[in-house]
Scaffold this active site. Structure first.
Site, PDB file in Angstrom:
ATOM      1  N   ASN A  10       1.127  -0.911  -0.110  1.00  0.00           N
ATOM      2  CA  ASN A  10       0.313   0.326  -0.108  1.00  0.00           C
ATOM      3  C   ASN A  10       0.959   1.365   0.183  1.00  0.00           C
ATOM      4  OD1 ASN A  10      -1.974   2.154   0.888  1.00  0.00           O
ATOM      5  ND2 ASN A  10      -2.815   1.489   2.550  1.00  0.00           N
ATOM      6  N   TRP A  11       1.299   1.968  -0.874  1.00  0.00           N
ATOM      7  CA  TRP A  11       1.689   2.972  -1.548  1.00  0.00           C
ATOM      8  C   TRP A  11       1.244   4.348  -0.258  1.00  0.00           C
ATOM      9  CZ3 TRP A  11       5.336   2.881  -6.858  1.00  0.00           C
ATOM     10  CH2 TRP A  11       5.230   1.948  -6.802  1.00  0.00           C
ATOM     11  N   LYS A  12       0.071   4.392  -0.140  1.00  0.00           N
ATOM     12  CA  LYS A  12      -0.974   5.480   0.660  1.00  0.00           C
ATOM     13  C   LYS A  12      -0.516   6.671  -0.534  1.00  0.00           C
ATOM     14  CE  LYS A  12      -0.034   3.430   4.632  1.00  0.00           C
ATOM     15  NZ  LYS A  12      -0.086   3.703   6.250  1.00  0.00           N
ATOM     16  N   HIS A  97      -9.437   1.160   5.652  1.00  0.00           N
ATOM     17  CA  HIS A  97      -7.392   1.760   6.015  1.00  0.00           C
ATOM     18  C   HIS A  97      -8.303   2.640   6.838  1.00  0.00           C
ATOM     19  CE1 HIS A  97      -4.032   1.762   6.971  1.00  0.00           C
ATOM     20  NE2 HIS A  97      -3.225   1.586   6.279  1.00  0.00           N
ATOM     21  N   GLU A  99      -6.630   5.073   7.890  1.00  0.00           N
ATOM     22  CA  GLU A  99      -5.900   6.040   7.758  1.00  0.00           C
ATOM     23  C   GLU A  99      -7.661   7.024   6.993  1.00  0.00           C
ATOM     24  OE1 GLU A  99      -2.566   5.801   6.108  1.00  0.00           O
ATOM     25  OE2 GLU A  99      -1.749   5.209   7.872  1.00  0.00           O
ATOM     26  N   GLU A 167      -4.274  -4.990  11.025  1.00  0.00           N
ATOM     27  CA  GLU A 167      -3.558  -3.855  11.173  1.00  0.00           C
ATOM     28  C   GLU A 167      -4.299  -3.213  12.748  1.00  0.00           C
ATOM     29  OE1 GLU A 167      -2.004  -2.548   7.199  1.00  0.00           O
ATOM     30  OE2 GLU A 167      -3.228  -1.724   7.228  1.00  0.00           O
ATOM     31  N   GLY A 173       2.739   2.252  10.720  1.00  0.00           N
ATOM     32  CA  GLY A 173       3.766   3.630  10.361  1.00  0.00           C
ATOM     33  C   GLY A 173       4.695   3.666  11.542  1.00  0.00           C
ATOM     34  N   SER A 212       3.854  -2.373  10.537  1.00  0.00           N
ATOM     35  CA  SER A 212       5.591  -2.680  10.290  1.00  0.00           C
ATOM     36  C   SER A 212       5.758  -3.161  10.020  1.00  0.00           C
ATOM     37  CB  SER A 212       5.948  -2.064  12.050  1.00  0.00           C
ATOM     38  OG  SER A 212       5.372  -0.756  12.120  1.00  0.00           O
ATOM     39  N   GLY A 233       2.834  -1.114   4.509  1.00  0.00           N
ATOM     40  CA  GLY A 233       3.346   0.165   3.877  1.00  0.00           C
ATOM     41  C   GLY A 233       4.204   0.698   3.303  1.00  0.00           C
ATOM     42  N   GLY A 234       5.288   0.699   4.263  1.00  0.00           N
ATOM     43  CA  GLY A 234       6.364   1.658   4.517  1.00  0.00           C
ATOM     44  C   GLY A 234       7.434   0.968   3.845  1.00  0.00           C
TER      45      GLY A 234
HETATM   46  P1  PGA Z   1       3.355   0.313   6.845  1.00  0.00           P
HETATM   47  O1  PGA Z   1       1.439   0.309   6.921  1.00  0.00           O
HETATM   48  O2  PGA Z   1       3.764  -1.290   7.005  1.00  0.00           O
HETATM   49  O3  PGA Z   1       4.010   1.074   6.606  1.00  0.00           O
HETATM   50  O4  PGA Z   1       3.272   0.339   8.982  1.00  0.00           O
HETATM   51  C1  PGA Z   1       0.892  -1.086   6.762  1.00  0.00           C
HETATM   52  C2  PGA Z   1      -0.697  -0.111   6.230  1.00  0.00           C
HETATM   53  O5  PGA Z   1      -0.446   1.157   6.808  1.00  0.00           O
HETATM   54  O6  PGA Z   1      -1.174  -0.721   5.675  1.00  0.00           O
END
Ligand code: PGA
Length: 250
Positions: A10-12, A97, A99, A167, A173, A212, A233-234
């Protein structure tokens, strides 16, 4: 039926066209050995979906959207429908998600409507759930997630089109992760909930862990019963990190 793992990036709100070189790297690293064992998915920002889909064609890497509107079209400035994602070359969409739930006030009912939209458009849908830190500390993590599952997953969902991503909000993150035992406990509870509602389909739905995940911790977090892959994510922004995580399956 054994569940085939899915590792999803997930590149956000990250990535310009130049970033698609990382997608190329992920495609190049999706070896025959990996293809035999695990599905790859990258969800870039909407601006990159069409080009990402064109560049990933033939690599076996699927492309998805990060969110969609519940309606197919209409007067909704700035929003993107599931049908548009599909038209641009996406085969998946992430909904719910944390966010989106936090930044955009998305309720379970809204997430469910978006999930229904994804299914309507012919996409596979990843529904995200997860507790906040204070909810875990209060001993309510499982009940919070069960309520999200009940409210966010459409009736009639099937294992080939519906994926759940657990999650924990506090792990996204932050570099913090639950213990492998905590992940196992939660995934077992999710499995029972899904099996109770959807029967055999619920037993076969893929359950991803996210929050993470990195190449160092991936093996302990995601190579266990009832964890059928990861939402990243990251560490999905760099092909080296993404492939370092997927190497856990070899
Ligand atoms: P992260 O994000 O790997 O950067 O913690 C995970 C996500 O939000 O899907």
């Amino acid at each position: 039926m054994s569940r085939r793992p899915l590792v999803a990036g997930n590149w956000k709100m990250n990535g310009l066209r130049a970033s698609l070189s990382e997608l190329d790297g992920i495609g190049a690293g999706y070896s025959e050995a990996l293809k035999a064992k695990v599905d790859f998915l990258i969800c870039p920002p909407a601006t990159l979906i069409a080009e990402a889909a064109a560049r990933a064609a033939g690599s076996g890497v699927a492309i998805g959207g990060e969110d969609c509107h519940a309606k197919a079209s209409g007067a909704h400035t700035g929003d993107i429908s599931a049908e548009m994602l599909k038209d641009a070359g996406a085969s998946y969409v992430i909904v719910g998600h944390s966010e989106r739930r936090t930044d955009h006030g998305e309720s379970d009912a809204m997430v469910r409507a978006k999930a229904e939209a994804g299914l309507r458009a012919g996409l596979s849908v990843i529904v995200c759930v997860g507790e906040r830190k204070e909810q875990r500390d209060a001993g309510n993590a499982i009940s919070v997630v069960q309520a999200q599952l009940a409210g966010s997953i459409p009736d009639g969902a099937t294992a080939n089109r519906l994926v759940v991503a657990y999650e924990p909000v506090w792990a996204i993150g932050t570099g913090l992760t639950p213990t492998a035992a905590d992940v196992a406990e939660m995934h077992e509870a999710i499995r029972q909930t899904l099996a109770g509602r959807f029967g055999a389909e619920g037993k076969n739905m893929r359950l991803l862990y996210g929050g993470s995940v990195n190449p160092e911790n991936a093996r302990s977090l995601i190579i266990q019963d009832n964890v059928d892959g990861a939402l990243i994510g990251g560490a999905s922004l760099k092909s080296k990190d993404f492939l370092g995580i997927t190497a856990s399956y070899i």
